[in-house]
Enzyme design. Structure first.
Site, PDB file in Angstrom:
ATOM      1  N   GLY A 283       3.285 -13.712   8.255  1.00  0.00           N
ATOM      2  CA  GLY A 283       4.366 -12.735   8.335  1.00  0.00           C
ATOM      3  C   GLY A 283       5.087 -12.522   7.020  1.00  0.00           C
TER       4      GLY A 283
ATOM      5  CG  ASP B 160       3.038  -9.456   6.940  1.00  0.00           C
ATOM      6  OD1 ASP B 160       2.382 -10.302   7.572  1.00  0.00           O
ATOM      7  OD2 ASP B 160       2.924  -9.256   5.726  1.00  0.00           O
TER       8      ASP B 160
ATOM      9  CB  THR C  90      -0.898   0.009   1.261  1.00  0.00           C
ATOM     10  OG1 THR C  90      -1.710  -1.161   1.243  1.00  0.00           O
ATOM     11  CG2 THR C  90      -1.773   1.248   1.321  1.00  0.00           C
TER      12      THR C  90
HETATM   13  O1  F6P Z   1       0.460  -9.289   4.651  1.00  0.00           O
HETATM   14  C1  F6P Z   1      -0.420  -9.848   5.559  1.00  0.00           C
HETATM   15  C2  F6P Z   1      -0.589 -11.322   5.320  1.00  0.00           C
HETATM   16  O2  F6P Z   1      -1.481 -11.836   6.271  1.00  0.00           O
HETATM   17  C3  F6P Z   1       0.710 -12.139   5.295  1.00  0.00           C
HETATM   18  O3  F6P Z   1       1.188 -12.413   6.590  1.00  0.00           O
HETATM   19  C4  F6P Z   1       0.291 -13.347   4.530  1.00  0.00           C
HETATM   20  O4  F6P Z   1       1.392 -13.961   3.889  1.00  0.00           O
HETATM   21  C5  F6P Z   1      -0.666 -12.771   3.511  1.00  0.00           C
HETATM   22  O5  F6P Z   1      -1.130 -11.547   4.033  1.00  0.00           O
HETATM   23  C6  F6P Z   1      -1.846 -13.656   3.199  1.00  0.00           C
HETATM   24  O6  F6P Z   1      -2.530 -13.074   2.156  1.00  0.00           O
HETATM   25  P1  F6P Z   1      -4.010 -13.469   1.729  1.00  0.00           P
HETATM   26  O7  F6P Z   1      -4.943 -13.073   2.827  1.00  0.00           O
HETATM   27  O8  F6P Z   1      -4.239 -12.689   0.489  1.00  0.00           O
HETATM   28  O9  F6P Z   1      -4.012 -14.957   1.537  1.00  0.00           O
END
Ligand code: F6P
Length: 312
Positions: free
Chosen positions: A157, A114, A92
């Protein structure tokens, strides 16, 4: 919204689903009443999306055909806005930096479980994710100890090990595996065997998703150690539910600061939490950089000193 409307009588427009609302001009006026009683809730009133709309290198939309920067600028101007407050993580804030360079005054707020936003010691959401992960590890102790098992708890993370490190230290994990510190299965097995010799027939391992897959690791540990092993993937549980008091305080504080920065006419910065205070960090110092765990940091040293292994 509350600071801007109470302190300065300013009006606040919210774009639905993040940058999608900006390029599609899907907006809603955010009043004081609309944001009442949201302090204790997770998620977002406005919604969010991971879609890519701008040709920012590395975000998947680097083709001029899919770049909608011009629409974003036009919508921003159409509403005669003074500033755009962008709340999010590395992705973002990298896009926000590009929009600033195209003439949209931006104020950023770091928000990601993260905790890898460069320039901020902590991001909104991290404390809640750590709380969920630590509480889960606490609960898994019962099964680990009763069944004499190795329990692997896989945290989120992305490429950073912050959640696994903090939750692992907080709940006394025996091994913490993070992408920033190379480990070997031999190193993990050494810990398991040492614990067995000391009469501890179970082990808890905190594993950051960026360091490996819990299920595969559990199978390898079981095969090589002979000790029953199970993996638990916490996944999106870490991103949901009510935020911790620390996150509520941080969000309130950073929201207040972001309003003041925007109302004072400053932009091109994110309000970051460092050294027990808020600092305005230039977006160009944040975009494209990730804040990772330093293996020589005090917390890693402390963890080692109290007997936690990093699987080396
Ligand atoms: O960036 C936040 C996060 O939760 C990461 O820790 C994780 O790898 C990713 O997003 C998961 O993404 P999504 O919700 O799109 O599967």
């Amino acid at each position: 919204v509350k600071t801007a409307s109470i302190d300065a009588g300013a009006e606040v427009l919210g774009f639905r689903d993040g940058f999608r609302g900006l390029v599609d001009d899907d907006a809603v006026w955010l009043t004081y009443d609309m944001v009442s009683n949201v302090l204790t809730q997770g998620g977002t009133l406005l919604g969010t999306t991971r879609d890519h709309f701008f040709a920012v290198p590395g975000n998947g939309a680097d083709h001029s055909t899919s770049d909608r920067t011009q629409q974003a600028v036009e919508v921003f101007r159409k509403h005669q806005l003074d500033a755009l407050v962008c709340v999010g993580g590395d992705g973002t804030l990298t896009v926000a930096t590009a929009l600033q360079q195209r003439g949209i005054p931006i104020v950023g707020i770091p928000k990601t479980i993260d905790n890898d936003v460069a320039g901020s010691d902590v991001a909104i959401g991290f404390d809640t994710a750590v709380w969920v992960a630590a509480a889960s590890m606490d609960r898994l102790h019962s099964t680990a100890a009763s069944h004499h098992r190795v329990m692997i708890v896989e945290t989120m993370g992305r490429t950073a090990g912050w959640v696994a490190l903090y939750a692992g230290v907080a709940s006394g994990a025996d091994v913490i595996l993070i992408p920033e510190i190379p480990f070997t299965v031999d190193g993990i097995l050494r810990v398991i065997h040492e614990r067995m010799h000391r009469g501890r027939h179970f082990s808890i391992i905190a594993l950051a998703e960026g360091a490996g897959h819990g299920e595969a690791l559990a199978q390898e540990i079981e095969r090589r150690s002979g000790q029953e092993s199970r993996a638990v993937v916490l996944g999106h549980l870490q991103r949901g539910g009510g935020p911790t008091p620390a996150d509520r305080l941080l969000a309130t504080r950073l929201g207040y600061e972001a309003s003041h920065v925007a109302l004072a006419g400053r932009s091109g910065v994110a309000v970051c939490w460092n050294d027990c205070g808020v600092h305005e960090i230039p977006l160009v110092d944040i975009a494209g950089h990730r804040r990772l765990v330093d293996e020589h940091s005090a917390l890693v040293k402390t963890a080692r000193a109290v007997g936690t292994s990093f699987g080396e």
